[in-house]
Motif scaffolding. Sequence first.
Motif, short mmCIF file in Angstrom:
data_model
loop_
_atom_site.label_atom_id
_atom_site.label_comp_id
_atom_site.label_asym_id
_atom_site.label_seq_id
_atom_site.Cartn_x
_atom_site.Cartn_y
_atom_site.Cartn_z
N LEU A 1 79.62 -18.67 -29.82
CA LEU A 1 80.20 -18.22 -31.09
C LEU A 1 79.71 -19.09 -32.25
CD1 LEU A 1 82.07 -16.30 -32.55
CD2 LEU A 1 83.94 -17.85 -32.04
N LYS A 2 79.60 -20.39 -32.04
CA LYS A 2 79.07 -21.28 -33.09
C LYS A 2 77.62 -20.92 -33.41
CE LYS A 2 81.58 -24.99 -31.21
NZ LYS A 2 81.54 -26.33 -30.69
N PHE A 3 76.85 -20.65 -32.37
CA PHE A 3 75.46 -20.24 -32.58
C PHE A 3 75.38 -18.95 -33.39
CE2 PHE A 3 71.79 -17.72 -31.29
CZ PHE A 3 70.77 -18.56 -31.68
N LEU B 1 79.67 -20.68 -43.72
CA LEU B 1 79.58 -20.61 -42.26
C LEU B 1 79.14 -21.94 -41.66
CD1 LEU B 1 77.95 -17.08 -41.82
CD2 LEU B 1 80.30 -17.74 -41.28
N THR B 2 78.19 -22.61 -42.30
CA THR B 2 77.74 -23.90 -41.80
C THR B 2 78.86 -24.93 -41.88
OG1 THR B 2 75.49 -23.41 -42.53
CG2 THR B 2 76.01 -25.72 -42.09
N ALA C 1 83.17 -28.21 -39.47
CA ALA C 1 84.59 -28.59 -39.40
C ALA C 1 85.13 -28.39 -37.98
CB ALA C 1 85.39 -27.76 -40.40
N ILE C 2 84.74 -27.33 -37.32
CA ILE C 2 85.18 -27.09 -35.94
C ILE C 2 84.63 -28.19 -35.03
CG2 ILE C 2 84.92 -25.55 -33.96
CD1 ILE C 2 84.91 -23.23 -36.02
N GLU C 3 83.36 -28.52 -35.19
CA GLU C 3 82.75 -29.56 -34.37
C GLU C 3 83.44 -30.91 -34.59
OE1 GLU C 3 80.00 -30.10 -32.16
OE2 GLU C 3 80.33 -27.98 -31.81
N ARG D 1 87.00 -35.23 -32.78
CA ARG D 1 88.17 -36.09 -33.00
C ARG D 1 89.18 -35.92 -31.89
NH1 ARG D 1 90.17 -34.10 -37.79
NH2 ARG D 1 88.19 -33.50 -38.64
N GLY D 2 89.35 -34.70 -31.41
CA GLY D 2 90.26 -34.44 -30.31
C GLY D 2 89.80 -35.13 -29.03
#
Length: 71
Positions: free
Chosen positions: A5-7, A51-52, A57-59, A64-65
């Motif tokens: 999905l990120k790709f 989108l980038t 932000a997701i990465e 961090r998690g």
Amino acid sequence: MNAILKFILLALPYFFMVLGVGIYMRVRPELFGIPFFYWYQLVWIFLAAILTYTVYAIESHERRGLNVHRP
């Protein structure tokens, strides 16, 4: 989040800007006198940035998690 999905999020601007020439290779419709060709590309510049940043932000949230659980 799924790597595929990120790709896809990162590949969308490439697909619509480079491979989608048939979509924006026209003059009409115009927006405030600007031909479709120009404002379509300009919109994708901003969408690509959004989108980038979303993938970034997701990465960073995922990383961090992962760091929280380490001793």
